[in-house]
Design a protein around this motif. Structure first.
Motif, PDB file in Angstrom:
ATOM      1  N   ALA A  49      40.922  43.190  37.012  1.00 28.11           N
ATOM      2  CA  ALA A  49      39.728  42.874  37.813  1.00 28.11           C
ATOM      3  C   ALA A  49      40.129  42.405  39.211  1.00 28.11           C
ATOM      4  O   ALA A  49      39.482  42.768  40.201  1.00 28.11           O
ATOM      5  CB  ALA A  49      38.886  41.812  37.113  1.00 28.11           C
ATOM      6  N   LEU A  50      41.191  41.601  39.295  1.00 22.78           N
ATOM      7  CA  LEU A  50      41.659  41.152  40.609  1.00 22.78           C
ATOM      8  C   LEU A  50      42.149  42.330  41.437  1.00 22.78           C
ATOM      9  O   LEU A  50      41.833  42.438  42.625  1.00 22.78           O
ATOM     10  CB  LEU A  50      42.765  40.108  40.464  1.00 22.78           C
ATOM     11  N   ALA A  51      42.891  43.219  40.815  1.00 22.34           N
ATOM     12  CA  ALA A  51      43.385  44.395  41.528  1.00 22.34           C
ATOM     13  C   ALA A  51      42.222  45.208  42.094  1.00 22.34           C
ATOM     14  O   ALA A  51      42.251  45.627  43.258  1.00 22.34           O
ATOM     15  CB  ALA A  51      44.240  45.253  40.596  1.00 22.34           C
ATOM     16  N   SER A  52      41.201  45.397  41.284  1.00 23.18           N
ATOM     17  CA  SER A  52      40.031  46.146  41.737  1.00 23.18           C
ATOM     18  C   SER A  52      39.339  45.425  42.892  1.00 23.18           C
ATOM     19  O   SER A  52      38.999  46.041  43.906  1.00 23.18           O
ATOM     20  CB  SER A  52      39.064  46.344  40.567  1.00 23.18           C
ATOM     21  N   ALA A  53      39.138  44.115  42.752  1.00 21.39           N
ATOM     22  CA  ALA A  53      38.445  43.349  43.793  1.00 21.39           C
ATOM     23  C   ALA A  53      39.248  43.291  45.088  1.00 21.39           C
ATOM     24  O   ALA A  53      38.675  43.246  46.178  1.00 21.39           O
ATOM     25  CB  ALA A  53      38.167  41.931  43.296  1.00 21.39           C
ATOM     26  N   ALA A  54      40.571  43.295  44.974  1.00 18.42           N
ATOM     27  CA  ALA A  54      41.429  43.220  46.161  1.00 18.42           C
ATOM     28  C   ALA A  54      41.804  44.604  46.693  1.00 18.42           C
ATOM     29  O   ALA A  54      42.488  44.714  47.709  1.00 18.42           O
ATOM     30  CB  ALA A  54      42.700  42.434  45.839  1.00 18.42           C
ATOM     31  N   ALA A  55      41.361  45.644  46.005  1.00 21.95           N
ATOM     32  CA  ALA A  55      41.651  47.035  46.386  1.00 21.95           C
ATOM     33  C   ALA A  55      43.156  47.312  46.446  1.00 21.95           C
ATOM     34  O   ALA A  55      43.668  47.929  47.385  1.00 21.95           O
ATOM     35  CB  ALA A  55      40.974  47.395  47.708  1.00 21.95           C
TER      36      ALA A  55
ATOM     37  N   ALA B 267      39.727  37.820  47.161  1.00 23.12           N
ATOM     38  CA  ALA B 267      39.159  38.204  45.866  1.00 23.12           C
ATOM     39  C   ALA B 267      39.062  37.011  44.914  1.00 23.12           C
ATOM     40  O   ALA B 267      38.152  36.953  44.084  1.00 23.12           O
ATOM     41  CB  ALA B 267      39.990  39.319  45.240  1.00 23.12           C
ATOM     42  N   CYS B 268      39.982  36.068  45.058  1.00 22.65           N
ATOM     43  CA  CYS B 268      39.953  34.855  44.219  1.00 22.65           C
ATOM     44  C   CYS B 268      39.047  33.782  44.804  1.00 22.65           C
ATOM     45  O   CYS B 268      38.908  32.709  44.224  1.00 22.65           O
ATOM     46  CB  CYS B 268      41.368  34.294  44.065  1.00 22.65           C
ATOM     47  N   ARG B 269      38.463  34.070  45.957  1.00 24.79           N
ATOM     48  CA  ARG B 269      37.623  33.103  46.666  1.00 24.79           C
ATOM     49  C   ARG B 269      38.368  31.798  46.885  1.00 24.79           C
ATOM     50  O   ARG B 269      37.859  30.700  46.635  1.00 24.79           O
ATOM     51  CB  ARG B 269      36.307  32.873  45.915  1.00 24.79           C
ATOM     52  N   ALA B 270      39.613  31.931  47.359  1.00 28.05           N
ATOM     53  CA  ALA B 270      40.482  30.774  47.570  1.00 28.05           C
ATOM     54  C   ALA B 270      39.957  29.894  48.704  1.00 28.05           C
ATOM     55  O   ALA B 270      39.496  30.395  49.728  1.00 28.05           O
ATOM     56  CB  ALA B 270      41.897  31.234  47.891  1.00 28.05           C
TER      57      ALA B 270
END
Length: 81
Positions: A32-38, A65-68
């Protein structure tokens, strides 16, 4: 007597741990992170393995993507400085 094993730490282990913690806190799987971060899942796996640092643009995409928070972003940058 056998020689003690050496445990080699990945060169970017602190960054890897920080990124993995951010991902878990965001409740994202690596996929999911990979997808959100492209980026590819392999890119996320490599970043979390700590064997190499992600490029600045990939690091920024992961943090977005992690909304850091700003604090978490500074911590990420300090770990590679």
């Amino acid at each position: 007597m056998p020689s003690p094993r050496r445990t080699a730490q990945a060169p970017y282990a602190p960054l890897a741990a920080h990124l993995a913690r951010l991902r878990r806190d965001a409740r994202l799987s690596q996929r999911a992170l990979a997808s959100a971060a492209a980026v590819s899942r392999g890119t996320i796996q490599n970043a979390e393995a700590g064997t190499s640092a992600p490029s600045p643009s990939v690091l920024d995409a992961i943090l977005d993507a992690c909304r850091a928070s700003d604090h978490a972003r500074r911590d990420a940058l300090w770990t590679i400085a």
